[in-house]
Enzyme design. Structure first.
Site, mmCIF file in Angstrom:
data_model
loop_
_atom_site.group_PDB
_atom_site.id
_atom_site.type_symbol
_atom_site.label_atom_id
_atom_site.label_comp_id
_atom_site.label_asym_id
_atom_site.label_seq_id
_atom_site.Cartn_x
_atom_site.Cartn_y
_atom_site.Cartn_z
ATOM 1 N N GLU A 145 -3.304 -8.131 -2.953
ATOM 2 C CA GLU A 145 -1.867 -8.171 -2.573
ATOM 3 C C GLU A 145 -1.594 -9.574 -2.716
ATOM 4 O O GLU A 145 -1.613 -10.326 -1.876
ATOM 5 C CB GLU A 145 -1.338 -7.556 -1.119
ATOM 6 C CG GLU A 145 0.090 -7.567 -0.831
ATOM 7 C CD GLU A 145 0.270 -7.287 0.455
ATOM 8 O OE1 GLU A 145 1.620 -7.159 0.768
ATOM 9 O OE2 GLU A 145 -0.325 -7.207 1.321
ATOM 10 N N ASP A 180 3.656 -5.100 -2.838
ATOM 11 C CA ASP A 180 4.705 -5.146 -1.897
ATOM 12 C C ASP A 180 6.036 -5.624 -2.592
ATOM 13 O O ASP A 180 6.073 -6.461 -2.702
ATOM 14 C CB ASP A 180 4.251 -5.999 -0.523
ATOM 15 C CG ASP A 180 4.915 -5.796 0.372
ATOM 16 O OD1 ASP A 180 6.338 -5.680 0.215
ATOM 17 O OD2 ASP A 180 4.612 -5.926 1.795
ATOM 18 N N GLN A 206 3.904 -0.935 -0.853
ATOM 19 C CA GLN A 206 4.921 -1.425 0.241
ATOM 20 C C GLN A 206 6.069 -1.479 0.235
ATOM 21 O O GLN A 206 6.611 -2.212 -0.802
ATOM 22 C CB GLN A 206 3.938 -2.215 1.221
ATOM 23 C CG GLN A 206 2.675 -1.966 1.690
ATOM 24 C CD GLN A 206 1.741 -3.073 2.458
ATOM 25 O OE1 GLN A 206 2.076 -4.178 1.886
ATOM 26 N NE2 GLN A 206 1.012 -2.380 3.580
ATOM 27 N N GLU A 242 6.498 -1.283 5.699
ATOM 28 C CA GLU A 242 5.965 -2.443 6.367
ATOM 29 C C GLU A 242 6.948 -3.449 6.480
ATOM 30 O O GLU A 242 7.127 -4.282 5.641
ATOM 31 C CB GLU A 242 4.800 -2.990 5.668
ATOM 32 C CG GLU A 242 3.919 -4.375 6.299
ATOM 33 C CD GLU A 242 3.187 -5.101 5.306
ATOM 34 O OE1 GLU A 242 2.037 -5.233 6.132
ATOM 35 O OE2 GLU A 242 3.292 -5.073 4.368
#
Length: 264
Positions: A145, A180, A206, A242
């Site tokens: 990530e 993300d 996310q 998140e």
């Protein structure tokens, strides 16, 4: 994309409650999956009991990241810490199997100025190949990530296409990009086309608002459009929530209820 694909990140959501009580709270609000940063503070058997009791799936957790309180953010790319990274794999595997979790995130770490960027990159490639091979028999994916340099200055991996290039060079079927969209908007932008470029390399997603990392129904990202783009790109897995609630987790879940009502 069904509302049931949203996973509550229990490290950031429902923090009004002790961690163990957040599983029940997430299920009561309509979530069918959860994720967290680090599960290791609690016995795997207790976490597994919470998942079973509340009918939840564990979508994701992170591999150990070193001394988090001291500011460390992983070690997968840090030359000289290969043995430490690899020694954690049995524990990661044990938790993943106990929780029925099929995805773990390996944090790259902060750049060590004593080593070149090329050395960091090669360390990451070799460590992730090793982890992927170790976890492959149990069908567990290892994820990379990128984190934005505003929130995590000095983090080795900051851009999505750099992560894609690493995944391609690592060349293991159980290694993928953890996208993300909060970090991606800050560092890369052009999110619809970015999703298209990442395509089937996306292993987990996310969401949070930008710029403040609150609920995904505010700020500069229009998530209904991006979730449709993810579906068009072939992504059919959990969407991790998140974010930091703006004013209490439950009070901010109007976006989820609206999604539930429109997707029925």
């Amino acid at each position: 994309m069904s509302h049931s694909l949203f996973a509550a990140n229990l490290t950031l959501l429902f923090t009004e409650l002790p961690f163990i009580e957040r599983f029940a709270a997430a299920r009561a609000e309509g979530f069918e999956a959860v994720e967290c940063l680090f599960p290791y503070e609690w016995p795997a058997t207790e976490l597994a009991r919470q998942l079973s009791e509340h009918g939840l799936t564990q979508a994701l957790f992170n591999m150990p990241a070193g001394n988090w309180a001291a500011g460390e953010r992983g070690m997968a790319a840090i030359p000289g810490r290969e043995a430490e990274f690899r020694a954690q794999l049995p524990r990661v595997r044990d938790y993943a199997l106990a929780l029925g979790c099929k995805k773990v995130h390996a944090m790259s770490g902060l750049i060590d100025p004593a080593h070149s960027l090329a050395a960091h990159r090669q360390t990451l490639i070799e460590n992730i190949r090793h982890a992927a091979d170790y976890l492959a028999a149990d069908d567990i994916k290892v994820l990379l990530e990128p984190l934005n340099s505003r929130d995590v200055p000095g983090y080795f991996l900051a851009h999505q296409l750099d992560a894609l290039a690493l995944v391609e060079e690592i060349d293991r079927p159980n290694v993928a990009v953890q996208l993300d969209l909060y970090h991606a908007q800050i560092m890369d932008g052009d999110l619809t086309r970015l999703i298209g470029k990442l395509g089937t390399a996306i292993g987990h997603v996310q969401i949070a608002s930008v710029p403040d990392r609150h609920e995904p129904d505010r700020g500069e990202i229009h998530y209904p459009h991006l979730l449709a783009a993810l579906q068009a790109a072939g992504y059919r897995d959990w969407i991790g929530c998140e974010y930091h609630p703006n004013a209490g987790t439950r009070a901010g879940l109007g976006w989820l209820r609206q999604w539930q009502s429109t997707s029925r």
